[in-house]
Each structure stands twice: as C-alpha cells, then as structure tokens.
Design a protein around this motif. Structure first.
Motif, mmCIF file in Angstrom:
data_model
loop_
_atom_site.group_PDB
_atom_site.id
_atom_site.type_symbol
_atom_site.label_atom_id
_atom_site.label_comp_id
_atom_site.label_asym_id
_atom_site.label_seq_id
_atom_site.Cartn_x
_atom_site.Cartn_y
_atom_site.Cartn_z
ATOM 1 N N ALA A 160 -94.401 72.844 -3.797
ATOM 2 C CA ALA A 160 -94.029 73.581 -4.747
ATOM 3 C C ALA A 160 -94.115 72.674 -6.158
ATOM 4 C CB ALA A 160 -92.638 73.738 -4.768
ATOM 5 N N ILE A 161 -94.111 71.336 -5.992
ATOM 6 C CA ILE A 161 -94.218 70.446 -6.940
ATOM 7 C C ILE A 161 -95.692 70.505 -7.533
ATOM 8 C CG2 ILE A 161 -94.183 68.187 -7.865
ATOM 9 C CD1 ILE A 161 -91.509 67.699 -6.047
ATOM 10 N N HIS A 162 -96.712 70.304 -6.433
ATOM 11 C CA HIS A 162 -98.204 70.356 -6.834
ATOM 12 C C HIS A 162 -98.330 71.650 -7.396
ATOM 13 C CE1 HIS A 162 -102.232 70.282 -5.667
ATOM 14 N NE2 HIS A 162 -102.256 69.176 -5.640
ATOM 15 N N ASP A 163 -97.978 72.609 -7.053
ATOM 16 C CA ASP A 163 -98.310 73.926 -7.198
ATOM 17 C C ASP A 163 -97.934 74.129 -8.820
ATOM 18 O OD1 ASP A 163 -99.750 74.425 -4.933
ATOM 19 O OD2 ASP A 163 -97.716 75.762 -4.062
ATOM 20 N N ALA A 164 -96.665 73.472 -9.272
ATOM 21 C CA ALA A 164 -96.178 73.974 -10.539
ATOM 22 C C ALA A 164 -96.908 73.183 -11.373
ATOM 23 C CB ALA A 164 -94.898 73.278 -10.705
ATOM 24 N N LEU A 165 -97.759 72.060 -11.034
ATOM 25 C CA LEU A 165 -98.499 71.241 -11.968
ATOM 26 C C LEU A 165 -99.840 71.798 -12.091
ATOM 27 C CD1 LEU A 165 -97.727 67.688 -10.709
ATOM 28 C CD2 LEU A 165 -96.857 68.695 -12.687
ATOM 29 N N GLY A 166 -100.318 72.760 -11.324
ATOM 30 C CA GLY A 166 -101.600 73.525 -11.401
ATOM 31 C C GLY A 166 -102.716 72.547 -11.697
ATOM 32 N N SER A 167 -103.644 72.867 -12.731
ATOM 33 C CA SER A 167 -104.968 71.820 -12.785
ATOM 34 C C SER A 167 -104.543 70.619 -13.483
ATOM 35 C CB SER A 167 -105.697 72.663 -13.979
ATOM 36 O OG SER A 167 -104.857 72.867 -15.132
ATOM 37 N N GLU A 168 -103.145 70.110 -13.710
ATOM 38 C CA GLU A 168 -102.870 68.930 -13.989
ATOM 39 C C GLU A 168 -102.478 68.041 -12.804
ATOM 40 O OE1 GLU A 168 -101.337 68.174 -18.277
ATOM 41 O OE2 GLU A 168 -100.156 69.835 -17.621
ATOM 42 N N ALA A 169 -102.338 68.693 -11.721
ATOM 43 C CA ALA A 169 -101.916 68.113 -10.590
ATOM 44 C C ALA A 169 -102.497 66.737 -10.572
ATOM 45 C CB ALA A 169 -101.748 68.850 -9.284
ATOM 46 N N ASP A 170 -103.690 66.660 -10.282
ATOM 47 C CA ASP A 170 -104.561 65.469 -9.709
ATOM 48 C C ASP A 170 -104.296 64.264 -10.872
ATOM 49 O OD1 ASP A 170 -106.353 63.906 -7.999
ATOM 50 O OD2 ASP A 170 -107.589 63.856 -9.954
ATOM 51 N N ASN A 171 -104.309 64.771 -12.297
ATOM 52 C CA ASN A 171 -104.283 63.764 -13.206
ATOM 53 C C ASN A 171 -102.951 63.380 -13.612
ATOM 54 O OD1 ASN A 171 -105.106 62.479 -15.772
ATOM 55 N ND2 ASN A 171 -103.945 64.152 -16.615
ATOM 56 N N LEU A 172 -101.840 63.929 -13.087
ATOM 57 C CA LEU A 172 -100.748 63.465 -13.089
ATOM 58 C C LEU A 172 -99.891 62.468 -12.001
ATOM 59 C CD1 LEU A 172 -98.655 66.280 -15.291
ATOM 60 C CD2 LEU A 172 -99.871 64.204 -16.157
ATOM 61 N N LEU A 173 -100.413 63.033 -10.873
ATOM 62 C CA LEU A 173 -99.905 62.557 -9.474
ATOM 63 C C LEU A 173 -100.481 61.452 -9.394
ATOM 64 C CD1 LEU A 173 -99.008 66.102 -7.366
ATOM 65 C CD2 LEU A 173 -97.595 64.451 -8.674
ATOM 66 N N ASN A 174 -101.945 61.200 -9.399
ATOM 67 C CA ASN A 174 -102.733 60.369 -9.045
ATOM 68 C C ASN A 174 -103.113 59.160 -10.167
ATOM 69 O OD1 ASN A 174 -102.975 61.287 -6.239
ATOM 70 N ND2 ASN A 174 -104.433 62.785 -6.979
ATOM 71 N N LEU A 190 -83.279 75.732 -11.136
ATOM 72 C CA LEU A 190 -84.237 75.196 -12.028
ATOM 73 C C LEU A 190 -83.839 73.506 -11.913
ATOM 74 C CD1 LEU A 190 -85.956 75.896 -14.999
ATOM 75 C CD2 LEU A 190 -84.390 73.801 -15.003
ATOM 76 N N LEU A 191 -82.385 73.317 -12.181
ATOM 77 C CA LEU A 191 -81.999 71.996 -12.094
ATOM 78 C C LEU A 191 -82.348 71.456 -10.582
ATOM 79 C CD1 LEU A 191 -78.422 72.725 -13.712
ATOM 80 C CD2 LEU A 191 -80.292 71.486 -14.746
ATOM 81 N N ASN A 192 -82.301 72.223 -9.713
ATOM 82 C CA ASN A 192 -82.558 71.550 -8.379
ATOM 83 C C ASN A 192 -84.138 71.049 -8.095
ATOM 84 O OD1 ASN A 192 -80.312 73.536 -6.112
ATOM 85 N ND2 ASN A 192 -80.087 71.636 -7.496
ATOM 86 N N ALA A 193 -84.803 72.182 -8.944
ATOM 87 C CA ALA A 193 -86.260 71.533 -8.984
ATOM 88 C C ALA A 193 -86.515 70.387 -9.812
ATOM 89 C CB ALA A 193 -86.942 72.995 -9.657
ATOM 90 N N ILE A 194 -86.107 70.246 -10.822
ATOM 91 C CA ILE A 194 -86.176 68.739 -11.409
ATOM 92 C C ILE A 194 -85.568 67.765 -10.503
ATOM 93 C CG2 ILE A 194 -85.085 67.557 -13.340
ATOM 94 C CD1 ILE A 194 -84.927 70.054 -14.924
ATOM 95 N N GLN A 195 -84.546 67.913 -9.838
ATOM 96 C CA GLN A 195 -84.001 66.738 -9.093
ATOM 97 C C GLN A 195 -85.129 66.527 -7.890
ATOM 98 O OE1 GLN A 195 -80.222 68.518 -8.293
ATOM 99 N NE2 GLN A 195 -79.792 68.296 -10.502
ATOM 100 N N ASP A 196 -85.691 67.722 -7.418
ATOM 101 C CA ASP A 196 -86.587 67.341 -6.278
ATOM 102 C C ASP A 196 -87.646 66.601 -6.514
ATOM 103 O OD1 ASP A 196 -84.742 69.063 -4.704
ATOM 104 O OD2 ASP A 196 -86.311 70.785 -4.918
ATOM 105 N N VAL A 197 -88.099 66.391 -7.808
ATOM 106 C CA VAL A 197 -89.203 65.357 -8.156
ATOM 107 C C VAL A 197 -88.685 63.961 -7.859
ATOM 108 C CG1 VAL A 197 -90.460 64.498 -10.384
ATOM 109 C CG2 VAL A 197 -90.292 66.996 -9.842
ATOM 110 N N TYR A 198 -87.518 63.815 -8.437
ATOM 111 C CA TYR A 198 -87.140 62.367 -8.382
ATOM 112 C C TYR A 198 -86.536 62.103 -6.936
ATOM 113 C CZ TYR A 198 -87.265 62.623 -13.266
ATOM 114 O OH TYR A 198 -87.591 62.756 -14.742
ATOM 115 N N LEU A 199 -86.350 63.161 -6.034
ATOM 116 C CA LEU A 199 -85.842 62.800 -4.620
ATOM 117 C C LEU A 199 -87.116 62.663 -4.126
ATOM 118 C CD1 LEU A 199 -83.033 65.195 -4.263
ATOM 119 C CD2 LEU A 199 -82.743 62.933 -4.323
ATOM 120 N N ASP A 200 -88.285 63.112 -4.295
ATOM 121 C CA ASP A 200 -89.458 63.136 -3.543
ATOM 122 C C ASP A 200 -90.168 61.604 -3.799
ATOM 123 O OD1 ASP A 200 -92.039 63.528 -2.427
ATOM 124 O OD2 ASP A 200 -92.240 65.687 -3.114
#
Length: 354
Positions: A4-18, A338-348
């Motif tokens: 879900a996190i990767h999908d939310a980032l869309g075309s920016e996923a690689d640039n932001l995650l790597n 939505l709050l949980n989706a934010i928190q999931d980033v920090y828990l990942d």
C-alpha cells in the motif's frame, strides 16, 4: 514493505524509497529511536518533569517506543474558522470527538486549544498526552491580518494536566519580533513547570511569493527552524519543503535580505525532496530537536499525500507527522484509517534513513 505504501507513492516510489542522500550524511544526525529522550534530552537543561512528559509522548499510541510521533492537531476552528473547518464533518464541533479521534487513531498526542482540551480534561488528560496550543491567528479582524496572539497562560495548560504546549511564530512577518519574545517567555515558563514545547515555525510575508511560493523553501524554513530551536523548542513543526533558493529570489534586483552561502544549495542540499527536508532537520541541531512535518490541507488524494509526506520525513531523519485536516474532515473511521496509514510508514522497518 507494505504494498500500500509503494502504491501510494506511484511514479515517485523508486526516487523516494531508494534514494541515498548526497548532501548531509545520515551519520551526522541524531536519529529517532527507542532511546531518543535518554540519548538527546537527558544531557540537556530540561528538568525531570519535562523529560517525563517527553517520554510519555514518545511512549503513547501505536508508535510507542519507536522514537517517532504521530500527532493530531485541531486548532483550525480558530486558525481557519469553525464553519470552514468543520462543515465537512460537524461532529468535530464537539471537543470530545477530537480527542476520541486521536485515541482511536493511535496518536502519541492531541494538540488543540485551551477551550477544546479544557472542556474534556478530567475525562481524557490522563489517557492521552495533551498539547495545548497557546496562541492563534484569529480571522475576524477586517481585513484579515497574519498575527499570532496569546489566547491564555501557560499555567492554564499546566493545570489541565497538559504534557506540552504548542505555539506558532510567523517568521518574516511584521509581528515576528513580538511573537518571538512572547513565545520564548512562554517556553521558558513551560519548561519550569515541566511541560515540553512544540513550535509551529511558519513563514508569513507576501513578499515570499514571487515566481514560486518561498514560504515552503528549504533555506527559509530551515532558518525558521534554527530560530525555533534557539528559543528551546523541543519539537519543531514545519511544512514539508517544496523548493529552495528563497534567499536568492528575495535578493534579486539588488535588494539585501538575510545571508546566504552558495554551499547551502550545492553541498548541503539538492533538488530531491528528502535532501530538502534533511536541510530543515540540520537546522534543528542535526535532529536533536525533533522535526515533524505538517500534513497540509485536505484534498482529493489525502491518503497518498499523507504517505508521501511521511516517507520523505522518515527517510530524511525526521520524527514524524502532525496531520489534522486530512483526518478530521472525513468520517471518523476514515480519519482513523488515514492516521494509521501515516503510522504504518514509521512502523515499516523496510523504510530506512536515506
């Protein structure tokens, strides 16, 4: 990593995650972690009660024990007017629903006004850390002006059992000098009484909007952060940077504004959003004061935008997110999601410091 996190980032996923930061290395930073209060604040001049309240915030909610913060701020009834803020969801005219959203959403703290938190203090002040916002920009003066004024005393926040106070300074505005003095005095008193301090380090000046909106430039917001930690804000709240070069733009045409060094742009940052945010963090004493970025206004892509902001903040070395309108301007169950989706980033754990 959650898909879900990767999908939310869309075309920016690689640039932001790597992305690997090419400017300020992560080894230079004081990064969030389970021992953040012990490692960073124990050697400081904060007294034992401040340390206790900081520890309470860092050990509440879904992010307890991680060194990250997820805070629900709802002062928009004043800052953006009650009707405009709550028309989408009138339930939040009732202060109890604000606190319930923070609790159900697994937040570390709830930030709101003297009136909101005071109305439900005996029922909830021991269940979730209260952060009382002590100044506001009211919108009934005609024409509207950008001017933060005090709405109460620090002692009122202490008496309702608050763990922290929050305040805003409009750096760059005609009233910034008075606001700096007022907030510095309030922060000193809050620390005396054992409460933590959180500063909304916002810029406000019509001249900052030229070819771009430099209210969100890394260099200007970074300097605002540096002023904020100078008056001993324990945590800095700042908008996510969207550009850079504010000092340069304001010095075009022969004007003289502030001071800059080209290395601010060539060596200490880049065009990548993570580097821009890391420059903000560097101005928070390299992370000794936590940097939480704001979630921004609600819109059509709230979930994706919230996840993106969280990823940038976390990978830059920040301490978390403070997101209000995206959460409360929707049904409570969706706000919790939505709050949980934010928190999931920090828990990942797969999302690491760049």
């Amino acid at each position: 990593m959650a898909s879900a996190i990767h999908d939310a980032l869309g075309s920016e996923a690689d640039n932001l995650l790597n992305y690997t930061c090419k400017a300020i290395p992560k080894e230079s930073l004081h990064l969030p972690g389970p021992d953040f209060v012990d490692r960073v604040f124990v050697p400081s001049d904060r007294n034992l009660r401040v340390l206790g309240n900081l520890a309470w915030m860092f050990n509440a909610g879904r992010l307890a024990g991680t060194g990250y913060l997820s805070i629900l701020p709802v002062d928009q009834g004043i800052e953006h007017s009650g009707g405009a803020s709550f028309a989408k969801n009138p339930a939040y005219f009732d202060p109890e629903n604000i606190v319930k959203l923070a609790l159900d959403g697994g937040c570390n703290a709830v930030a709101s006004t003297f009136g909101v938190l005071g109305m439900v203090a005996r029922k909830y002040a021991h269940k979730i850390p209260f952060m009382v916002k002590i100044n506001h920009n009211e919108l009934l003066t005609y024409p509207n002006v950008a001017n933060q004024i005090m709405f109460g005393k620090v002692e009122e926040a202490y008496n309702m059992g608050a763990a922290a106070i929050g305040a805003t300074i409009y750096f760059g505005s005609d009233n910034s000098g008075r606001q700096i003095v007022e907030v510095a005095e309030a922060f000193y008193r809050a620390h005396e009484l054992g409460m933590a301090t959180v500063l909304w380090c916002y810029l406000r000046n019509n001249a900052f909007k030229t070819d771009k909106d430099y209210h969100v430039s890394a260099d200007l917001t970074g300097q605002a952060n540096h002023l904020g930690v100078t008056i001993e804000a324990d945590i800095i709240k700042q908008k996510l940077p969207e550009n850079n070069g504010g000092f340069k733009a304001l010095n075009m045409g022969g004007s003289s504004y502030g001071k800059l060094d080209e290395r601010m742009y060539t060596e200490l940052s880049s065009d990548n959003p993570i580097d821009l945010c890391r420059y903000q963090l560097a101005n928070c004493y390299m992370g000794r004061a936590g940097l939480i970025n704001s979630g921004g206004a609600s819109g059509k892509n709230d979930f994706a935008e919230a996840v993106r902001t969280a990823v940038v903040n976390k990978r830059a070395g920040g301490t978390g997110l403070i997101s209000g309108r995206k959460a409360f301007q929707r049904p409570m169950a969706e706000g919790v999601k939505l709050l949980n989706a934010i928190q999931d980033v920090y828990l990942d754990k797969a999302i690491t410091i760049a």
